[in-house]
Design a protein around this motif. Structure first.
Motif, mmCIF file in Angstrom:
data_model
loop_
_atom_site.group_PDB
_atom_site.id
_atom_site.type_symbol
_atom_site.label_atom_id
_atom_site.label_comp_id
_atom_site.label_asym_id
_atom_site.label_seq_id
_atom_site.Cartn_x
_atom_site.Cartn_y
_atom_site.Cartn_z
ATOM 1 N N GLY A 1 0.849 -1.185 0.000
ATOM 2 C CA GLY A 1 0.000 0.000 0.000
ATOM 3 C C GLY A 1 0.887 1.237 0.000
ATOM 4 N N LEU B 1 -5.187 7.192 3.264
ATOM 5 C CA LEU B 1 -4.837 6.093 4.170
ATOM 6 C C LEU B 1 -5.781 4.909 3.966
ATOM 7 C CD1 LEU B 1 -4.074 7.437 7.774
ATOM 8 C CD2 LEU B 1 -2.523 6.385 6.162
ATOM 9 N N ALA C 1 -4.978 3.109 0.829
ATOM 10 C CA ALA C 1 -3.766 2.293 0.930
ATOM 11 C C ALA C 1 -4.033 0.972 1.642
ATOM 12 C CB ALA C 1 -2.675 3.070 1.669
ATOM 13 N N LEU C 2 -5.035 0.963 2.542
ATOM 14 C CA LEU C 2 -5.289 -0.222 3.366
ATOM 15 C C LEU C 2 -6.371 -1.139 2.816
ATOM 16 C CD1 LEU C 2 -5.220 1.390 6.921
ATOM 17 C CD2 LEU C 2 -3.370 0.221 5.732
ATOM 18 N N VAL D 1 2.918 -1.151 4.136
ATOM 19 C CA VAL D 1 2.567 0.182 3.644
ATOM 20 C C VAL D 1 3.843 1.007 3.522
ATOM 21 C CG1 VAL D 1 1.476 2.373 4.249
ATOM 22 C CG2 VAL D 1 0.198 0.255 4.478
ATOM 23 N N ALA E 1 5.103 4.760 2.989
ATOM 24 C CA ALA E 1 4.575 6.122 3.123
ATOM 25 C C ALA E 1 5.693 7.137 2.912
ATOM 26 C CB ALA E 1 3.934 6.303 4.493
ATOM 27 N N ARG F 1 -1.929 0.218 11.589
ATOM 28 C CA ARG F 1 -0.871 -0.774 11.355
ATOM 29 C C ARG F 1 -0.993 -1.916 12.355
ATOM 30 N NH1 ARG F 1 4.045 -2.199 13.640
ATOM 31 N NH2 ARG F 1 3.824 -0.627 15.267
ATOM 32 N N MET G 1 5.289 -1.357 8.114
ATOM 33 C CA MET G 1 5.198 0.013 7.628
ATOM 34 C C MET G 1 6.597 0.595 7.478
ATOM 35 S SD MET G 1 2.550 2.844 9.081
ATOM 36 C CE MET G 1 3.352 3.262 10.606
#
Length: 233
Positions: free
Chosen positions: A96, A163, A166-167, A174, A176, A199, A206
């Motif tokens: 993501g 967000l 992305a999930l 993920v 970022a 998360r 992440m």
């Protein structure tokens, strides 16, 4: 570089990664032999000044760009040398992305923007996708904004939609890139807290690139980049 005892499988790895660009006169080396492993459920923050190579690293790790030398592995399989379509499918399944600028499509509603990554998959039913997207938007506090388009949302609200987007594919990791860079301090802290909370709830890894050391302090590991290399204090 902070020490951290890692556990779980390696989701993403970089092995001796270099990335250079031709500026018309010279080869400019941006990444200079990067090695990295991100483990299941781990939160890694990458900090460093602008121009240190952080965003380039994230693009290479996420398969949006190829390394000039070295290898990128996703779940133990080499990822960087695959064709664009295959890499795109693997990104959609496993990764993501959240950026400094939300990259939402302006003509679509918040709900439609969140649905989109899953609708790209073959055999997906819109009813199930819609339910999942609605649930995520509720989790990020936007159940009352489902039909609003990005232009009708505040900066913090747009980033919360990003967000959720992305999930929605339930990624293992993920990536970022300065996810709070365009936000004021109060809103940035709220987004960062939300990202950390989600998360843990979704048990995903992440990797966050940021220049904000105070926001990186909740990470399991903080890696500092300087001039295309890891810098150890």
């Amino acid at each position: 570089m902070s020490s951290h005892i890692k556990s779980g499988q390696v989701i993403l790895a970089a092995k001796d990664v270099y990335r250079s660009f031709d500026d018309g006169r010279n080869q400019v080396e941006v990444l200079k032999g990067i090695n990295l492993e991100v483990h299941q459920g781990e939160f890694v923050a990458v900090i460093g000044a602008s121009g240190s190579g952080k965003s380039t690293l994230l693009h290479v790790l996420g398969g949006l760009d190829r390394p000039s030398k070295g290898e990128v592995l996703l779940n133990g399989q080499r990822f960087d040398h695959l064709d664009e379509t295959t890499r795109g499918n693997l990104r959609n399944q496993h990764l993501g992305f959240v950026y400094q600028f939300h990259h939402l499509l302006p003509e679509f509603s918040a709900l439609e923007n969140v649905c989109m990554p899953l609708m790209l998959r073959k055999g997906t039913e819109f009813k199930q996708v819609k339910q999942k997207a609605e649930k995520l938007l509720d989790q990020v506090g936007l159940s009352h904004r489902l039909t609003h388009k990005p232009g009708e949302l505040s900066g913090g609200e747009r980033q919360r939609v990003a967000l959720a987007r992305a999930l929605v594919t339930e990624p293992e990791l993920v990536l970022a890139d300065e996810p709070t860079g365009n936000l004021d301090r109060h809103t940035a802290e709220g987004i960062f807290d939300l990202l950390t909370e989600l998360r843990k709830e979704h048990n995903m890894a992440m990797l966050v690139v940021t220049h904000d050391e105070s926001l990186a302090k909740s990470a399991d590991r903080i890696l500092q980049m300087r001039d295309g290399r890891w810098f150890e204090n």
